[in-house]
Design a protein around this motif. Structure first.
Motif, PDB file in Angstrom:
ATOM      1  N   TYR A   1      -0.225  -0.078 -10.939  1.00  0.00           N
ATOM      2  CA  TYR A   1       0.067   0.894 -11.434  1.00  0.00           C
ATOM      3  C   TYR A   1       0.482   1.022 -13.033  1.00  0.00           C
ATOM      4  CZ  TYR A   1       0.674   5.960 -11.500  1.00  0.00           C
ATOM      5  OH  TYR A   1       0.821   7.502 -12.009  1.00  0.00           O
TER       6      TYR A   1
ATOM      7  N   GLU B   1       0.803  -1.230   0.144  1.00  0.00           N
ATOM      8  CA  GLU B   1       0.099   0.060  -0.047  1.00  0.00           C
ATOM      9  C   GLU B   1       0.714   1.394   0.083  1.00  0.00           C
ATOM     10  OE1 GLU B   1      -2.005  -3.474   1.583  1.00  0.00           O
ATOM     11  OE2 GLU B   1      -0.282  -2.423   2.065  1.00  0.00           O
TER      12      GLU B   1
ATOM     13  N   HIS C   1       2.549   1.744  -3.599  1.00  0.00           N
ATOM     14  CA  HIS C   1       1.497   2.076  -4.360  1.00  0.00           C
ATOM     15  C   HIS C   1       1.376   3.413  -4.178  1.00  0.00           C
ATOM     16  CE1 HIS C   1      -2.245   2.657  -6.391  1.00  0.00           C
ATOM     17  NE2 HIS C   1      -1.944   1.384  -7.487  1.00  0.00           N
TER      18      HIS C   1
ATOM     19  N   SER D   1      -4.894  -0.028  -6.224  1.00  0.00           N
ATOM     20  CA  SER D   1      -4.265  -0.168  -5.038  1.00  0.00           C
ATOM     21  C   SER D   1      -4.542  -1.434  -4.096  1.00  0.00           C
ATOM     22  CB  SER D   1      -4.390   0.970  -4.059  1.00  0.00           C
ATOM     23  OG  SER D   1      -3.666   0.838  -2.851  1.00  0.00           O
ATOM     24  N   PRO D   2      -3.496  -2.307  -3.748  1.00  0.00           N
ATOM     25  CA  PRO D   2      -2.102  -2.030  -3.743  1.00  0.00           C
ATOM     26  C   PRO D   2      -1.462  -2.834  -4.889  1.00  0.00           C
ATOM     27  CG  PRO D   2      -2.499  -3.738  -2.128  1.00  0.00           C
ATOM     28  CD  PRO D   2      -4.098  -3.213  -2.802  1.00  0.00           C
TER      29      PRO D   2
END
Length: 159
Positions: free
Chosen positions: A86, A31, A34, A82-83
């Motif tokens: 991306y 987390e 991210h 998340s997580p």
């Protein structure tokens, strides 16, 4: 001179003619990693030494990135879940020969830390693809150094 790249989706990460995949385990939680990737875009200049400017555009839906040496990117965020992931597509760049580019950061728990995997997926002219093949060791080193610096930065910010 900036030019518009082909619009591709996240599936390009698996089908691109050139794919470089690098992974490293770090101590920060998924987390936290991210958040650093997706929410603290200007912070990229603090841990990714090749990045000289990083700023969100359009309320975070896009980014502007500048690298040492003068390479510029305008990017669209494809996924910010998340997580776990991306990812972004490069829409405009001044890199000659580029036709399509997507970068994906996958995060997975690894003990109390995170396994960070970065996939750099590209298409371009034959000379561009050849040059990126030669650049693989340098990209790997840049990834390793950046993720190590990110981990140090996150550890120093932890309560």
């Amino acid at each position: 001179m900036a030019h518009l790249l082909r619009e591709v989706g996240l599936d390009f990460v698996e089908s691109a003619p050139v794919r470089h995949v690098f992974a490293r385990e770090i101590t920060a939680a998924p987390e936290t990693v991210h958040h650093a990737l997706a929410e603290d875009v200007p912070g990229w200049t603090e841990w990714f030494s090749a990045v000289t400017l990083a700023r969100p555009l359009d309320d975070g839906a896009r980014r502007e990135i500048r690298l040492r040496g003068g390479t510029r990117f305008e990017e669209t965020i494809l996924v910010a879940k998340s997580p776990e992931v991306y990812a972004y597509r490069i829409d405009v760049t001044n890199a000659p020969g580029a036709r399509a580019m997507v970068e994906e950061w996958r995060l997975a728990p690894a003990g109390t830390g995170t396994r960070v995997q970065w996939t750099f997926a590209v298409d371009g002219t034959a000379p561009f693809r050849f040059t990126l093949g030669l650049a693989r060791p340098g990209l790997g080193r840049a990834f390793r150094d950046a993720v190590t610096a990110l981990d140090r930065r996150l550890a120093s910010a932890a309560p």
